[in-house]
Structures are given as structure tokens and as C-alpha cells.
Design a protein around this motif. Structure first.
Motif, PDB file in Angstrom:
ATOM      1  N   LEU A 165       2.176   1.709  -3.207  1.00 19.24           N
ATOM      2  CA  LEU A 165       1.102   2.583  -4.215  1.00 19.24           C
ATOM      3  C   LEU A 165       1.300   3.592  -3.956  1.00 19.24           C
ATOM      4  O   LEU A 165       1.126   4.347  -5.310  1.00 19.24           O
ATOM      5  N   ARG A 166       0.858   3.893  -2.762  1.00 16.07           N
ATOM      6  CA  ARG A 166       0.954   5.337  -2.432  1.00 16.07           C
ATOM      7  C   ARG A 166       2.188   6.545  -3.104  1.00 16.07           C
ATOM      8  O   ARG A 166       1.744   7.233  -3.673  1.00 16.07           O
TER       9      ARG A 166
ATOM     10  N   ARG B 135       1.070  -1.090   0.186  1.00 13.06           N
ATOM     11  CA  ARG B 135       0.213   0.519   0.094  1.00 13.06           C
ATOM     12  C   ARG B 135      -0.020   0.971  -0.047  1.00 13.06           C
ATOM     13  O   ARG B 135       0.381   2.238  -0.560  1.00 13.06           O
TER      14      ARG B 135
ATOM     15  N   LYS C 286       3.624   5.140  -5.647  1.00 17.31           N
ATOM     16  CA  LYS C 286       3.796   5.380  -7.588  1.00 17.31           C
ATOM     17  C   LYS C 286       2.359   6.356  -7.473  1.00 17.31           C
ATOM     18  O   LYS C 286       2.498   7.341  -8.997  1.00 17.31           O
ATOM     19  N   HIS C 287       1.439   6.285  -7.412  1.00 22.16           N
ATOM     20  CA  HIS C 287       0.161   7.819  -7.804  1.00 22.16           C
ATOM     21  C   HIS C 287       0.815   9.052  -6.699  1.00 22.16           C
ATOM     22  O   HIS C 287       0.134  10.009  -7.787  1.00 22.16           O
ATOM     23  N   VAL C 288       1.265   9.487  -6.137  1.00 18.16           N
ATOM     24  CA  VAL C 288       1.858  10.607  -5.801  1.00 18.16           C
ATOM     25  C   VAL C 288       3.146  10.470  -5.908  1.00 18.16           C
ATOM     26  O   VAL C 288       3.721  10.857  -4.587  1.00 18.16           O
ATOM     27  N   PRO C 289       4.117  10.476  -7.203  1.00 15.71           N
ATOM     28  CA  PRO C 289       5.421  10.235  -7.110  1.00 15.71           C
ATOM     29  C   PRO C 289       6.116  11.654  -6.382  1.00 15.71           C
ATOM     30  O   PRO C 289       7.323  11.495  -6.277  1.00 15.71           O
TER      31      PRO C 289
END
Length: 280
Positions: free
Chosen positions: A45-46, A42, A48-51
């Protein structure tokens, strides 16, 4: 005839549904390892979505190293190249220590958004949510270390301890940073906003990093200040990292890093778990 068949099918469906609801069998709860890896995924993924949250481990270390090397190197050591050999291990320690606060900030955000309460109701090993995030933070610290060391080589940094010494120094930083992260998880559970947490971390880390041996040799400081610098945990880590990189590290220096890390973990990890269980 068709109505009779449809009725029998509905009755069979109702029986299967009733059996599934009335069944006493429950799925096995996930293991501690499985749940920890799930929360680690998780956290990845955070990223990945908020680089852009990776700026603290990519851009800021570069700015710190270039700024202190070329602004103060000539004044302090007489040569930027000579000062770089002393400065880089210290800047590496300072940078990684400062980004440990983001562990507490992420936890504080989960609390404010209500996700925290949902996690506590799940049939999982309770610390897995915290440890999963901490493990991903180790990846962040490793990335920051790689960037700093790579840039240092480009600028002329030459560790006399070789690659083994560099890897040993990074290992000390990761151990210490993992321990220091528990401090910020405690504050993340106590304070009401991430701004408050950032202010607290600034008030704590600012004197610890600047009143240390990160930038200057403690022998150049006033005698009354040298005692604090020697006991400063950041100084303890910087001494071990600098010694490992330059091949002068002693067993005592390494042991002190592990002792400080153990104390931080032993004090703040149980306190974090207690607050995590009883947070209202």
C-alpha cells in the motif's frame, strides 16, 4: 408503560455491555504467516500511495546500463555489444545490491514516526513486521531485474544460458539481496536518521561494487587488488550470475553465493531481532 419498557431495555443493554467487558475470552492472536502477510500488504500500500519511490528500480537501472555500456564499452572491450554481454549481469547485481538499503530506510522512518513502538505492543509474532517488508522488497528486486534484462535484450544482450540460465541468475540475486537487506535493518535500528543510513550504505556499497568484477575482468587489475576482488561478496554474486546467464556456471560458484548469503543472514538477522526487541 413506555418508561418501564425503556428502562428494561437500558438494563438489558447494560448487562450485555458488562458481560462483554467482563468476559475472559480473548480473540486469538494472528498466526505468524497472517501477521507477516498483513505487514507485506502494508508495504504494498505504501508503494501504491507513493509510487515515486519505485524510481530506484525503474529509472536508475536504465540510466546505469545505458551510461556504462555506451560511455565505457568501446574503451574497455572495443565494442559496446561485446561489453554488454559482460556488463549486464554485473550491473544487474550492482543495481539490486544498492536498492537493498531502502529496507533499512523504511524501518528507520517507522522508528522516527513512532509507528515502530506501536508495532512492538501488538500481540503478534514480532519479526513479522520486518519479514513482511523484506518480502515486498523481493518484489522490488524482481521488478528491477525484469527491467534490466528486458532493456538488455533490446540493446543486444544474448545470454547463452537461455531462459533457464536467466531465471537461475535472478534466483541467485534474490537470495543474496534478501540476505543483504538484514544488514541495513541493523543500521536502520541503530542510526538516528535516514540520511545517516544512506551515507553509511554509500560508504559500504561504493567500494564493494566498484572494486569488484562488475565492470572489468579481475585479471586486468593489479595483483595486490585481485585478492580483495575475489573475496568481495559482490564479486562472488556477479560471478555466479554471469556464469548462469552465459551457461558456464559451476556448482562451486552457486554454493559460494549461498554460503555468503547464509553467513549474512546468520549474523545480521538475529542481531536485527535482538535490537528490534530492545530498542528504546
Amino acid at each position: 408503560m413506555i418508561d418501564f419498557i425503556e428502562q428494561r431495555e437500558r438494563e438489558a443493554t447494560d448487562r450485555r455491555l458488562g458481560d462483554s467487558i467482563a468476559s475472559s475470552k480473548r480473540p486469538k492472536p494472528p498466526s505468524a504467516f497472517s501477521s507477516t502477510m498483513t505487514f507485506a500488504g502494508r508495504a504494498l500500500l505504501r508503494i501504491k500511495h507513493v509510487p515515486e519511490q519505485m524510481f530506484d528500480v525503474t529509472v536508475f537501472p536504465v540510466i546505469f546500463l545505458l551510461m556504462f555500456t555506451y560511455l565505457f564499452g568501446g574503451a574497455i572491450a572495443g565494442s559496446t555489444e561485446e561489453y554488454l554481454q559482460f556488463l549486464l549481469p554485473g550491473i544487474l547485481v550492482m543495481t539490486v545490491a544498492q536498492i537493498t538499503m531502502y529496507t533499512g530506510i523504511d524501518l528507520n522512518n517507522d522508528i522516527r514516526k513512532g509507528i515502530f513502538d506501536r508495532f512492538r505492543t501488538l500481540p503478534i509474532w514480532l519479526p513479522s513486521a520486518l519479514i513482511g517488508s523484506l518480502l515486498v522488497d523481493v518484489v522490488r528486486y524482481s521488478l528491477a531485474s525484469a527491467i534490466m534484462i528486458g532493456l538488455g535484450f533490446l540493446l543486444g544482450f544474448r545470454p547463452e544460458g537461455g531462459m533457464i540460465g536467466v531465471l537461475g541468475a535472478v534466483g541467485l540475486i534474490l537470495v543474496f539481496s534478501f540476505s543483504l537487506s538484514w544488514v541495513w535493518t541493523v543500521f536502520g535500528l541503530i542510526v538516528r536518521s535516514e540520511k545517516s543510513l544512506m551515507m553509511i550504505s554509500f560508504l559500504v556499497l561504493m567500494p564493494l561494487t566498484f572494486v569488484s568484477n562488475v565492470f572489468v575482468d579481475p585479471q586486468t587489475l593489479p595483483s595486490w587488488l585481485q585478492g580483495f576482488v575475489e573475496l568481495n561478496p559482490i564479486s562472488v554474486l556477479a560471478t555466479g550470475v554471469r556464469g548462469a546467464m552465459h551457461g558456464t556456471v559451476t556448482v562451486q560458484q552457486v554454493v559460494w553465493v549461498f554460503i555468503v548469503s547464509l553467513i549474512l543472514t546468520a549474523v545480521f538477522a538475529p542481531l536485527t531481532i535482538y535490537l528490534y526487541r530492545h530498542k528504546k
